[in-house]
Scaffold this motif. Structure first.
Motif, PDB file in Angstrom:
ATOM      1  N   THR A  23     -19.413 -48.655 -23.454  1.00 39.65           N
ATOM      2  CA  THR A  23     -18.395 -48.079 -24.331  1.00 39.65           C
ATOM      3  C   THR A  23     -19.074 -47.622 -25.611  1.00 39.65           C
ATOM      4  N   SER A  24     -18.969 -46.347 -25.902  1.00 37.17           N
ATOM      5  CA  SER A  24     -19.644 -45.775 -27.065  1.00 37.17           C
ATOM      6  C   SER A  24     -18.646 -45.039 -27.945  1.00 37.17           C
ATOM      7  N   LYS A  25     -19.034 -44.867 -29.224  1.00 34.68           N
ATOM      8  CA  LYS A  25     -18.232 -44.134 -30.189  1.00 34.68           C
ATOM      9  C   LYS A  25     -19.073 -43.037 -30.804  1.00 34.68           C
ATOM     10  N   GLY A  26     -18.421 -41.923 -31.069  1.00 33.94           N
ATOM     11  CA  GLY A  26     -19.092 -40.801 -31.693  1.00 33.94           C
ATOM     12  C   GLY A  26     -18.271 -40.243 -32.835  1.00 33.94           C
ATOM     13  N   CYS A  27     -18.926 -39.467 -33.672  1.00 40.35           N
ATOM     14  CA  CYS A  27     -18.271 -38.863 -34.830  1.00 40.35           C
ATOM     15  C   CYS A  27     -18.210 -37.359 -34.654  1.00 40.35           C
ATOM     16  N   VAL A  28     -17.133 -36.787 -35.120  1.00 39.13           N
ATOM     17  CA  VAL A  28     -16.966 -35.344 -35.052  1.00 39.13           C
ATOM     18  C   VAL A  28     -18.074 -34.672 -35.857  1.00 39.13           C
ATOM     19  N   GLY A  29     -18.694 -33.682 -35.228  1.00 39.39           N
ATOM     20  CA  GLY A  29     -19.776 -32.949 -35.867  1.00 39.39           C
ATOM     21  C   GLY A  29     -21.146 -33.564 -35.676  1.00 39.39           C
ATOM     22  N   LYS A  30     -21.213 -34.757 -35.153  1.00 39.98           N
ATOM     23  CA  LYS A  30     -22.496 -35.414 -34.923  1.00 39.98           C
ATOM     24  C   LYS A  30     -22.924 -35.203 -33.481  1.00 39.98           C
ATOM     25  N   ARG A  31     -23.887 -35.995 -33.020  1.00 41.48           N
ATOM     26  CA  ARG A  31     -24.371 -35.897 -31.655  1.00 41.48           C
ATOM     27  C   ARG A  31     -24.369 -37.279 -31.014  1.00 41.48           C
ATOM     28  N   TYR A  32     -24.326 -37.245 -29.648  1.00 45.98           N
ATOM     29  CA  TYR A  32     -24.348 -38.513 -28.910  1.00 45.98           C
ATOM     30  C   TYR A  32     -25.605 -38.558 -28.062  1.00 45.98           C
ATOM     31  N   LEU A  33     -26.358 -39.644 -28.188  1.00 40.79           N
ATOM     32  CA  LEU A  33     -27.597 -39.837 -27.447  1.00 40.79           C
ATOM     33  C   LEU A  33     -27.342 -40.735 -26.247  1.00 40.79           C
ATOM     34  N   PHE A  34     -27.677 -40.242 -25.053  1.00 40.11           N
ATOM     35  CA  PHE A  34     -27.497 -41.014 -23.819  1.00 40.11           C
ATOM     36  C   PHE A  34     -28.546 -42.118 -23.732  1.00 40.11           C
ATOM     37  N   PRO A  35     -28.231 -43.209 -23.017  1.00 43.09           N
ATOM     38  CA  PRO A  35     -29.219 -44.288 -22.838  1.00 43.09           C
ATOM     39  C   PRO A  35     -30.491 -43.771 -22.190  1.00 43.09           C
TER      40      PRO A  35
END
Length: 468
Positions: A23-35
């Motif tokens: 379960t991950s959280k992200g912020c609008v305008g940012k990026r999400y890094l996969f494991p």
């Protein structure tokens, strides 16, 4: 057929039990890094995305190839850029093309995240504009006013006249004040929120400690404004106005009469003279737009009563003065002794110069026990004739005088010393040796009445001549 379905069910259960749901959280305008376990080249399978609000499942990664523009794939990482609220959903993995089932491995929740930045009055702020941004909205902090468009990529005139400006790919605010405090939202097409930043501008805080009777000088945050200065004393509950828009009001304000005559304005600040303990408190400085630029926390303490500092200074001063005095006295004594020694040498040299060379008389009668005597003859003792000059005796004469004294033959008595006259000085200025007791036509008569000039007579010479 039943056996196949049972085998597949057992395989799925066993395989699914080894899959961990993240379960991950992200912020609008940012990026999400996969494991890292899903990073190529180790990962050879597919990743699917299913939106939370509903919609078809979409293939976003096939081995090492990204299927959507916002998915960045490299040998070291895989990440999804420019997150939006539409990226809320589930990422599933399908292991190989032979398996029709996909297993949910990541649940992503994207929300609006606010970056908080705190600045001091007069500082500048810079931020990078997101790549997909087309608008910048501003909403004041703790205010119900509607957001204002500060920048529009398709209309450059929008940002003219505002405090902020676009420079290259950055948005900057020069010399921030409380008017710049608020939310800054970058939005893309269709006004989608890309990023949000909360900027807080605070006044600078200074702490100052003074003693009673000293002077307090405070510099303004900027010298190009007419500042208003208020003070909240420790014993008071409300602020007292000392300076209003660059004008001292201690005389007209009854509450500030304790500062009357002690508040003075400078070209870049203010000063308070003759501080008292009751002056302790909080001093605030506000610009003409009522923006808080500076806070001074003043604490006035009683003057120190310990005499250690004055005594130490007096002791150091006394040591310095004593050392200088001792040096001067020693120098004067040494100089006085030197002058005395030099005067003594000069006097002795002058005395020796004025003293004439002595004339020696040798007694002819050595048996009578009379000793040799000399009398100093001063220069010019013989009248107006030339000064007496002495010629040293002959070497043979000196050697003969060192022989033992012997009574002369024939019992010759002592012959009186010849008298010196002024006639002989004019004829022969030097001494002359003559033998007595010799007979012959050349021998001069020996008598007490005869005069001799510079003649040295000796019984020893007479004895030697008789022996010859």
């Amino acid at each position: 057929m039943d056996m196949f379905l049972l085998s597949m069910t057992i395989l799925c259960v066993l395989f699914g039990s080894s899959v961990t749901l993240i379960t991950s959280k992200g912020c609008v305008g940012k990026r999400y890094l996969f494991p890292y376990s899903y990073t190529s080249p180790a990962f050879k399978d597919q990743i699917y995305f299913t939106p939370s609000k509903g919609g078809p499942r979409t293939l976003i990664l096939d081995g090492s190839v990204g299927k959507v523009p916002r998915l960045q794939v490299s040998k070291a990482s895989i990440y999804l850029t420019d997150l939006t609220e539409e990226d809320n959903g589930v990422f599933s993995i399908s292991y190989g093309h032979d398996y029709p089932l996909a297993y949910d491995v990541i649940t992503l929740t994207v929300s609006v995240c606010t970056d908080s930045v705190t600045k001091t009055y007069g500082e500048s702020y810079y931020c990078k504009i997101p790549r997909q941004a087309e608008f910048l909205d501003f909403a004041p902090h703790l205010s119900d006013t509607l957001p204002k468009v500060l920048w529009n990529s398709s209309d450059p005139q929008t940002s003219l006249g505002g405090r902020g400006q676009v420079r290259g790919d950055s948005w900057e605010i020069i010399s921030a004040t409380q008017e710049d405090s608020g939310y800054y939202d970058f939005r893309g097409k269709d006004r989608k929120l890309l990023s949000r930043t909360l900027i807080k501008v605070e006044g600078k805080i200074l702490r100052n400690e003074k003693y009673v009777g000293e002077v307090l000088i405070i510099r303004y945050p900027s010298a190009d404004s007419a500042w208003t200065v208020d003070v909240k004393l420790e014993e008071e509950r409300k602020y007292i106005n000392l300076v209003n828009a660059g004008i001292v009001v201690t005389e007209s304000n009854p509450e500030a009469r304790a500062f009357n005559g002690r508040v003075h304005l400078l070209h870049d600040g203010m000063q308070i003279t003759l501080l008292e303990t009751r002056d302790s408190g909080t001093y605030t400085f506000k610009d003409p737009q009522n923006n808080l630029g500076l806070i001074v926390l003043l604490e006035v303490q009683p003057a120190p009563t310990s005499p250690k500092a004055p005594l130490s200074a007096l002791l150091i001063f006394g040591i310095v003065v004593g050392y200088i005095s001792l040096t001067v006295i020693c120098f004067c004594c040494a100089w006085k002794c030197f002058e005395k020694w030099r005067s003594s040498d000069n006097a002795q040299a002058a005395h020796q110069t004025e003293t004439a060379l002595p004339v020696y008389y040798h007694n002819q009668n050595q048996s009578s026990g009379q000793s040799h005597s000399y009398q100093p003859v001063p220069l010019g003792a013989y009248g107006d004739t030339a000064a007496y000059s002495f010629e040293p005796p002959d070497y043979d004469t000196v050697m003969n005088s060192l022989q033992p004294e012997v009574e002369p033959l024939g019992g010759q008595g002592g012959t009186p010393a010849p008298s010196l006259g002024s006639d002989c000085l004019s004829s022969d200025p030097g001494p002359r040796f003559e033998l007595t007791g010799l007979t012959g036509p050349s021998a001069p008569p020996l008598s007490s009445d005869s005069t001799a000039c510079g003649v040295y007579s000796s019984d020893k010479l007479n004895y030697l001549s008789g022996a010859l």
